[in-house]
Design a protein around this motif. Structure first.
Motif, PDB file in Angstrom:
ATOM      1  N   LYS A  12       0.830  -1.198   0.000  1.00 52.79           N
ATOM      2  CA  LYS A  12       0.000   0.000   0.000  1.00 52.79           C
ATOM      3  C   LYS A  12       0.870   1.255   0.000  1.00 52.79           C
ATOM      4  O   LYS A  12       0.590   2.222  -0.734  1.00 52.79           O
ATOM      5  CB  LYS A  12      -0.918  -0.007   1.219  1.00 52.79           C
ATOM      6  CG  LYS A  12      -1.887   1.171   1.238  1.00 52.79           C
ATOM      7  CD  LYS A  12      -2.839   1.075   2.411  1.00 52.79           C
ATOM      8  CE  LYS A  12      -3.801   2.267   2.421  1.00 52.79           C
ATOM      9  NZ  LYS A  12      -4.728   2.222   3.571  1.00 52.79           N
ATOM     10  N   VAL A  16       0.951   4.074  -3.152  1.00 51.39           N
ATOM     11  CA  VAL A  16       0.543   5.486  -3.059  1.00 51.39           C
ATOM     12  C   VAL A  16       1.713   6.452  -3.211  1.00 51.39           C
ATOM     13  O   VAL A  16       1.501   7.638  -3.509  1.00 51.39           O
ATOM     14  CB  VAL A  16      -0.184   5.763  -1.721  1.00 51.39           C
ATOM     15  CG1 VAL A  16      -1.458   4.927  -1.619  1.00 51.39           C
ATOM     16  CG2 VAL A  16       0.718   5.529  -0.516  1.00 51.39           C
ATOM     17  N   THR A  17       2.924   5.975  -3.012  1.00 51.41           N
ATOM     18  CA  THR A  17       4.070   6.902  -3.057  1.00 51.41           C
ATOM     19  C   THR A  17       4.977   6.702  -4.269  1.00 51.41           C
ATOM     20  O   THR A  17       5.488   7.685  -4.843  1.00 51.41           O
ATOM     21  CB  THR A  17       4.943   6.759  -1.789  1.00 51.41           C
ATOM     22  OG1 THR A  17       5.404   5.396  -1.682  1.00 51.41           O
ATOM     23  CG2 THR A  17       4.159   7.110  -0.534  1.00 51.41           C
ATOM     24  N   HIS A  20       4.545   8.689  -7.758  1.00 52.71           N
ATOM     25  CA  HIS A  20       4.957  10.093  -7.678  1.00 52.71           C
ATOM     26  C   HIS A  20       6.472  10.214  -7.487  1.00 52.71           C
ATOM     27  O   HIS A  20       7.110  11.106  -8.068  1.00 52.71           O
ATOM     28  CB  HIS A  20       4.238  10.781  -6.511  1.00 52.71           C
ATOM     29  CG  HIS A  20       2.755  10.766  -6.625  1.00 52.71           C
ATOM     30  ND1 HIS A  20       2.090  11.389  -7.667  1.00 52.71           N
ATOM     31  CD2 HIS A  20       1.796  10.199  -5.851  1.00 52.71           C
ATOM     32  CE1 HIS A  20       0.783  11.219  -7.513  1.00 52.71           C
ATOM     33  NE2 HIS A  20       0.585  10.488  -6.426  1.00 52.71           N
ATOM     34  N   ARG A  64       3.673  15.410  -3.703  1.00 57.98           N
ATOM     35  CA  ARG A  64       2.575  14.436  -3.678  1.00 57.98           C
ATOM     36  C   ARG A  64       3.005  13.143  -2.987  1.00 57.98           C
ATOM     37  O   ARG A  64       2.259  12.577  -2.178  1.00 57.98           O
ATOM     38  CB  ARG A  64       2.112  14.147  -5.108  1.00 57.98           C
ATOM     39  CG  ARG A  64       1.442  15.326  -5.809  1.00 57.98           C
ATOM     40  CD  ARG A  64       0.820  14.906  -7.134  1.00 57.98           C
ATOM     41  NE  ARG A  64       0.243  16.044  -7.845  1.00 57.98           N
ATOM     42  CZ  ARG A  64       0.822  16.703  -8.830  1.00 57.98           C
ATOM     43  NH1 ARG A  64       2.036  16.334  -9.244  1.00 57.98           N
ATOM     44  NH2 ARG A  64       0.217  17.724  -9.402  1.00 57.98           N
ATOM     45  N   ARG A  67       3.059  13.777   0.720  1.00 59.49           N
ATOM     46  CA  ARG A  67       1.724  13.805   1.330  1.00 59.49           C
ATOM     47  C   ARG A  67       1.148  12.402   1.478  1.00 59.49           C
ATOM     48  O   ARG A  67       0.567  12.058   2.515  1.00 59.49           O
ATOM     49  CB  ARG A  67       0.782  14.676   0.497  1.00 59.49           C
ATOM     50  CG  ARG A  67       1.004  16.174   0.650  1.00 59.49           C
ATOM     51  CD  ARG A  67      -0.169  16.953   0.095  1.00 59.49           C
ATOM     52  NE  ARG A  67      -0.348  16.711  -1.333  1.00 59.49           N
ATOM     53  CZ  ARG A  67       0.251  17.416  -2.286  1.00 59.49           C
ATOM     54  NH1 ARG A  67       1.088  18.386  -1.974  1.00 59.49           N
ATOM     55  NH2 ARG A  67       0.025  17.155  -3.562  1.00 59.49           N
ATOM     56  N   GLU A  68       1.300  11.601   0.423  1.00 62.92           N
ATOM     57  CA  GLU A  68       0.776  10.237   0.481  1.00 62.92           C
ATOM     58  C   GLU A  68       1.489   9.418   1.558  1.00 62.92           C
ATOM     59  O   GLU A  68       0.863   8.672   2.318  1.00 62.92           O
ATOM     60  CB  GLU A  68       0.934   9.553  -0.884  1.00 62.92           C
ATOM     61  CG  GLU A  68       0.099  10.158  -2.000  1.00 62.92           C
ATOM     62  CD  GLU A  68      -1.388   9.927  -1.802  1.00 62.92           C
ATOM     63  OE1 GLU A  68      -1.761   9.112  -0.928  1.00 62.92           O
ATOM     64  OE2 GLU A  68      -2.181  10.565  -2.522  1.00 62.92           O
ATOM     65  N   GLY A  71       0.426  10.603   5.014  1.00 62.31           N
ATOM     66  CA  GLY A  71      -0.911  10.101   5.322  1.00 62.31           C
ATOM     67  C   GLY A  71      -0.863   8.644   5.749  1.00 62.31           C
ATOM     68  O   GLY A  71      -1.558   8.229   6.688  1.00 62.31           O
ATOM     69  N   MET A  72      -0.035   7.874   5.061  1.00 60.05           N
ATOM     70  CA  MET A  72       0.115   6.459   5.390  1.00 60.05           C
ATOM     71  C   MET A  72       0.737   6.294   6.773  1.00 60.05           C
ATOM     72  O   MET A  72       0.287   5.467   7.585  1.00 60.05           O
ATOM     73  CB  MET A  72       0.999   5.799   4.328  1.00 60.05           C
ATOM     74  CG  MET A  72       1.206   4.324   4.506  1.00 60.05           C
ATOM     75  SD  MET A  72      -0.192   3.382   3.902  1.00 60.05           S
ATOM     76  CE  MET A  72       0.395   1.718   4.231  1.00 60.05           C
TER      77      MET A  72
END
Length: 322
Positions: A12, A16-17, A20, A64, A67-68, A71-72
């Motif tokens: 995951k 998400v990272t 980017h 980005r 941020r991802e 958040g994780m």
């Protein structure tokens, strides 16, 4: 939490990272090529646009990715805190179950001891009652007979030891004495029957409670066993979650450092006319890009990233040779 769950967290985080991050690295590589080509000369307008575009894309994509990743990490931190809270609660529940089990065991021991004592008291009371009933039957049978003083004495001897009344030897009063003794023995019989009934009720109560208490103990044992398995499972999950959090945090720190350098580079390009003033930042950027190790492997060991890092290393070498 299992090893599979551990791998899912990594996946995951990567999902998400990494896209980017790869895009940002691609722009960094493009900028590095421009830096190696342009050197420290004054830049033409098109060259400035090229540099600014690459740096802007690198900054936006790294932002980005940052941020991802954050958040994780924040989500993982919240999950870790919740799991620790649940773990502490489960431990308290286990302790409560252990204490309840010990209490129930003590209650069972007390009940079994009470039953043993009551049983002794009941047997003794039944024996005395039987003896008195036999003596009373004998005395009443003799009460209306013409008996000798010796016979009356024998009858009195049967009764007196049971009720604790001094035996009289006045044979002229044997009949009245016998009547009085019969009345006394009947009173004692009434008391003993009450004692026997009370002990029988106590025995019945013990016989009923002991199996119930044993069942409660078995249920508590089963609950405690389940709770212990739950606690151990949660302990293992806490350990795995802490491990994956450390690993992802290391990746995030690597990303954060790189993002910070790109941001500094982006801010420095607002009035760009030459790469010479920002050369220390470029060198810092190359240095951060090349800081790869097993702690940030989720990002750094990607095949595309590895290729771009290799190219950046070659560009750094070429620039240092000039």
């Amino acid at each position: 939490m299992t090893t599979l769950d551990y791998e899912l967290y990594e996946k995951k985080f990567k999902d998400v990272t990494l896209p980017h991050f790869v895009s940002g690295m691609s722009s960094i590589l493009s900028f590095a090529n421009s830096a190696a080509t342009f050197g420290d000369k004054d830049l033409e307008e098109a060259e400035c646009r090229k540099v600014k575009t690459d740096v802007k894309v690198a900054y936006e994509e790294m932002s980005r990715a940052d941020r991802e990743a954050k958040g994780m990490i924040d989500s993982l931190t919240a999950e870790t805190l919740q799991l620790m809270e649940d773990f502490d609660k489960a431990q308290r529940n286990r302790k409560d179950l252990e204490e309840s089990l010990w209490i129930k065991k003590d209650e069972l021991i007390t009940l079994e001891s009470d039953r043993y004592q009551v049983n002794d008291q009941l047997q003794a009371a039944r024996s005395t009652l039987q003896h008195l009933e036999n003596s009373l039957t004998t005395a009443e049978a003799r009460k209306g007979e013409k008996i000798t003083g010796r016979d009356v004495g024998i009858g009195l001897m049967l009764l007196v030891p049971c009720v604790g009344i001094p035996m009289t030897v006045d044979y002229n009063k044997e009949l009245n004495n016998t009547k009085r003794l019969v009345k006394t023995v009947e009173s004692e019989l009434h008391h003993l029957r009450a004692v026997v009934k009370e002990n029988e009720e106590k025995m019945s109560n013990c016989n009923r409670q002991i199996p119930e208490k044993s069942k409660e103990i078995e249920r508590l044992k089963e609950s405690l066993s389940r709770k212990e398995r739950e606690v151990e499972k949660m302990r293992s999950a806490c350990g795995l979650l802490a491990d994956i959090k450390r690993k992802l945090k290391d990746c995030y720190n690597y990303l954060l450092t790189l993002h910070g350098t790109v941001e500094t580079l982006y801010n420095s390009c607002s009035n760009l006319y030459s790469l010479d003033p920002i050369m220390p930042i470029i060198e810092e950027l190359f240095k951060n890009v090349l800081q790869q190790n097993s702690r940030n492997e989720i990002l750094a060991y990607d095949e595309n990233v590895q290729k771009m890092v290799k190219d950046v290393r070659m560009i750094q070498y070429q620039m240092n040779m000039k």
